[in-house]
Motif scaffolding. Structure first.
Motif, mmCIF file in Angstrom:
data_model
loop_
_atom_site.group_PDB
_atom_site.id
_atom_site.type_symbol
_atom_site.label_atom_id
_atom_site.label_comp_id
_atom_site.label_asym_id
_atom_site.label_seq_id
_atom_site.Cartn_x
_atom_site.Cartn_y
_atom_site.Cartn_z
ATOM 1 N N LEU A 134 0.840 -1.200 0.000
ATOM 2 C CA LEU A 134 0.000 0.000 0.000
ATOM 3 C C LEU A 134 0.876 1.251 0.000
ATOM 4 O O LEU A 134 0.582 2.227 -0.689
ATOM 5 N N ALA A 135 1.971 1.202 0.765
ATOM 6 C CA ALA A 135 2.891 2.339 0.836
ATOM 7 C C ALA A 135 3.493 2.639 -0.528
ATOM 8 O O ALA A 135 3.641 3.802 -0.916
ATOM 9 N N ALA A 136 3.851 1.591 -1.272
ATOM 10 C CA ALA A 136 4.462 1.788 -2.591
ATOM 11 C C ALA A 136 3.508 2.510 -3.528
ATOM 12 O O ALA A 136 3.908 3.432 -4.256
ATOM 13 N N VAL A 137 2.232 2.123 -3.520
ATOM 14 C CA VAL A 137 1.255 2.758 -4.411
ATOM 15 C C VAL A 137 0.926 4.168 -3.922
ATOM 16 O O VAL A 137 0.817 5.102 -4.720
ATOM 17 N N ALA A 138 0.779 4.327 -2.611
ATOM 18 C CA ALA A 138 0.481 5.652 -2.057
ATOM 19 C C ALA A 138 1.623 6.622 -2.357
ATOM 20 O O ALA A 138 1.389 7.785 -2.709
ATOM 21 N N ARG A 139 2.867 6.156 -2.226
ATOM 22 C CA ARG A 139 4.016 7.013 -2.533
ATOM 23 C C ARG A 139 4.038 7.401 -4.004
ATOM 24 O O ARG A 139 4.398 8.524 -4.354
ATOM 25 N N ASP A 140 3.644 6.482 -4.851
ATOM 26 C CA ASP A 140 3.588 6.796 -6.277
ATOM 27 C C ASP A 140 2.597 7.924 -6.531
ATOM 28 O O ASP A 140 2.864 8.834 -7.323
ATOM 29 N N ALA A 141 1.447 7.867 -5.861
ATOM 30 C CA ALA A 141 0.443 8.919 -6.025
ATOM 31 C C ALA A 141 0.973 10.254 -5.508
ATOM 32 O O ALA A 141 0.774 11.304 -6.139
ATOM 33 N N VAL A 142 1.656 10.234 -4.367
ATOM 34 C CA VAL A 142 2.219 11.461 -3.804
ATOM 35 C C VAL A 142 3.256 12.055 -4.752
ATOM 36 O O VAL A 142 3.261 13.262 -5.037
ATOM 37 N N GLU A 143 4.142 11.192 -5.261
ATOM 38 C CA GLU A 143 5.185 11.671 -6.171
ATOM 39 C C GLU A 143 4.580 12.222 -7.465
ATOM 40 O O GLU A 143 5.037 13.243 -7.997
ATOM 41 N N LEU A 144 3.560 11.561 -7.963
ATOM 42 C CA LEU A 144 2.895 12.006 -9.190
ATOM 43 C C LEU A 144 2.296 13.396 -9.029
ATOM 44 O O LEU A 144 2.501 14.282 -9.853
ATOM 45 N N LEU A 145 1.555 13.598 -7.950
ATOM 46 C CA LEU A 145 0.819 14.843 -7.775
ATOM 47 C C LEU A 145 1.684 16.002 -7.284
ATOM 48 O O LEU A 145 1.256 17.157 -7.332
ATOM 49 N N THR A 146 2.889 15.696 -6.816
ATOM 50 C CA THR A 146 3.773 16.769 -6.363
ATOM 51 C C THR A 146 4.884 17.062 -7.368
ATOM 52 O O THR A 146 5.711 17.932 -7.118
ATOM 53 N N ASP A 147 4.891 16.361 -8.486
ATOM 54 C CA ASP A 147 5.864 16.596 -9.551
ATOM 55 C C ASP A 147 5.174 17.452 -10.619
ATOM 56 O O ASP A 147 4.297 16.956 -11.334
ATOM 57 N N PRO A 148 5.554 18.725 -10.745
ATOM 58 C CA PRO A 148 4.861 19.605 -11.692
ATOM 59 C C PRO A 148 4.873 19.086 -13.133
ATOM 60 O O PRO A 148 3.884 19.239 -13.855
ATOM 61 N N VAL A 149 5.981 18.468 -13.552
ATOM 62 C CA VAL A 149 6.064 17.972 -14.926
ATOM 63 C C VAL A 149 5.102 16.808 -15.133
ATOM 64 O O VAL A 149 4.333 16.780 -16.098
ATOM 65 N N ALA A 150 5.145 15.843 -14.229
ATOM 66 C CA ALA A 150 4.250 14.691 -14.351
ATOM 67 C C ALA A 150 2.794 15.126 -14.236
ATOM 68 O O ALA A 150 1.931 14.683 -15.005
ATOM 69 N N ARG A 151 2.530 15.980 -13.291
ATOM 70 C CA ARG A 151 1.152 16.430 -13.081
ATOM 71 C C ARG A 151 0.597 17.143 -14.310
ATOM 72 O O ARG A 151 -0.586 17.005 -14.645
ATOM 73 N N SER A 152 1.434 17.882 -15.006
ATOM 74 C CA SER A 152 0.986 18.594 -16.206
ATOM 75 C C SER A 152 0.632 17.640 -17.332
ATOM 76 O O SER A 152 -0.018 18.038 -18.304
ATOM 77 N N CYS A 153 1.065 16.380 -17.217
ATOM 78 C CA CYS A 153 0.774 15.380 -18.248
ATOM 79 C C CYS A 153 -0.480 14.568 -17.940
ATOM 80 O O CYS A 153 -0.846 13.680 -18.719
ATOM 81 N N LEU A 154 -1.137 14.836 -16.815
ATOM 82 C CA LEU A 154 -2.352 14.106 -16.469
ATOM 83 C C LEU A 154 -3.472 14.460 -17.437
ATOM 84 O O LEU A 154 -3.723 15.629 -17.718
ATOM 85 N N ARG A 155 -4.125 13.444 -17.959
ATOM 86 C CA ARG A 155 -5.225 13.650 -18.902
ATOM 87 C C ARG A 155 -6.394 12.730 -18.558
ATOM 88 O O ARG A 155 -6.203 11.614 -18.069
ATOM 89 N N ARG A 156 -7.583 13.203 -18.876
ATOM 90 C CA ARG A 156 -8.770 12.351 -18.798
ATOM 91 C C ARG A 156 -9.025 11.782 -20.191
ATOM 92 O O ARG A 156 -8.910 12.499 -21.186
ATOM 93 N N CYS A 157 -9.418 10.529 -20.250
ATOM 94 C CA CYS A 157 -9.758 9.929 -21.534
ATOM 95 C C CYS A 157 -10.951 10.667 -22.131
ATOM 96 O O CYS A 157 -11.907 11.001 -21.427
ATOM 97 N N GLU A 158 -10.893 10.939 -23.436
ATOM 98 C CA GLU A 158 -11.998 11.617 -24.126
ATOM 99 C C GLU A 158 -13.066 10.642 -24.607
ATOM 100 O O GLU A 158 -14.034 11.045 -25.247
ATOM 101 N N GLY A 159 -12.877 9.364 -24.302
ATOM 102 C CA GLY A 159 -13.876 8.382 -24.692
ATOM 103 C C GLY A 159 -15.192 8.614 -23.965
ATOM 104 O O GLY A 159 -15.223 9.085 -22.824
ATOM 105 N N ASP A 160 -16.273 8.277 -24.627
ATOM 106 C CA ASP A 160 -17.600 8.473 -24.064
ATOM 107 C C ASP A 160 -17.758 7.697 -22.764
ATOM 108 O O ASP A 160 -17.622 6.482 -22.730
ATOM 109 N N SER A 161 -18.028 8.401 -21.678
ATOM 110 C CA SER A 161 -18.261 7.808 -20.356
ATOM 111 C C SER A 161 -17.058 7.052 -19.806
ATOM 112 O O SER A 161 -17.213 6.208 -18.933
ATOM 113 N N CYS A 162 -15.861 7.316 -20.300
ATOM 114 C CA CYS A 162 -14.669 6.643 -19.787
ATOM 115 C C CYS A 162 -14.033 7.516 -18.712
ATOM 116 O O CYS A 162 -13.661 8.663 -18.976
#
Length: 201
Positions: A134-162
């Protein structure tokens, strides 16, 4: 004659496969809730842990049980609230607190082991427990959301209802779908049908 469970599982096999194309383990975990529950057994959880790269293939995970399954699903919910809240500008304070708390534990400790052919391969010092994973996955989420470069690459799928969220690392940042074969193909089929309908008018 096939049992109802076997026929239903075969008919939905294409949507039941575990996916590891979101770019991060924490985002890959979110895909396990769509379109149906994919972490529906301890065996599936083991497969996800290996497929996500959190544990090497062959790791025993002797203590894995239903409590692990519940804990991972709970973390998935917190990460989903946190990531979507950040994208929407709606801070999810309770989810952030929980993810931070889980990230405090030490993740599984890796080691390099020599194989028979002389090459080195990744292994773990010990069979990991649930809190470590659980710690490994939680740390990944923390690192993702606190890294400005990675965070700027976050996208939502444009597929219908996805609802899937992924990291767009494509050239020019032009990736539109979580999967070109799934949502992208659906969009191409829909466009073809619209063009065909206009032609018939």
């Amino acid at each position: 004659m096939a049992s109802p469970s076997s026929s239903s599982s075969s008919s939905s096999s294409s949507s039941y496969e575990l996916r590891f194309d979101s770019g991060r383990s924490s985002l890959d975990l979110l895909t396990t809730a769509h379109p149906d529950e994919r972490l529906d057994s301890v065996g599936r959880l083991r497969a996800w842990l290996v497929g996500s790269g959190l544990v090497p293939a062959g790791t025993p995970l002797r203590d894995a049980d239903a409590a692990w399954l519940a804990a991972v699903r709970e973390l998935r919910g917190h990460i989903g609230q946190l990531v979507r809240g950040e994208l929407d500008g709606r801070p999810a304070s309770a989810a952030l607190e929980r993810v931070n708390a889980l990230a405090r534990a030490a993740p599984p400790a890796p080691r390099a082991t020599r194989r028979a052919d002389g090459t080195l391969a990744r292994d773990l010092h010990a069979d990991p427990g649930c809190h470590e994973l659980l710690a490994a996955v939680a740390r990944d989420a923390v690192e993702l959301l606190t890294d400005p470069v990675a965070r700027s690459c976050l996208r939502r799928c444009e597929g219908d209802s996805c609802p899937i969220i992924y990291l767009d690392t494509s050239r020019g940042r032009r990736r539109r779908w979580c999967s070109s074969e799934v949502c992208g193909n659906r969009e191409r089929v829909a466009r073809h049908r619209r063009r065909a309908a206009l032609t018939r008018v």
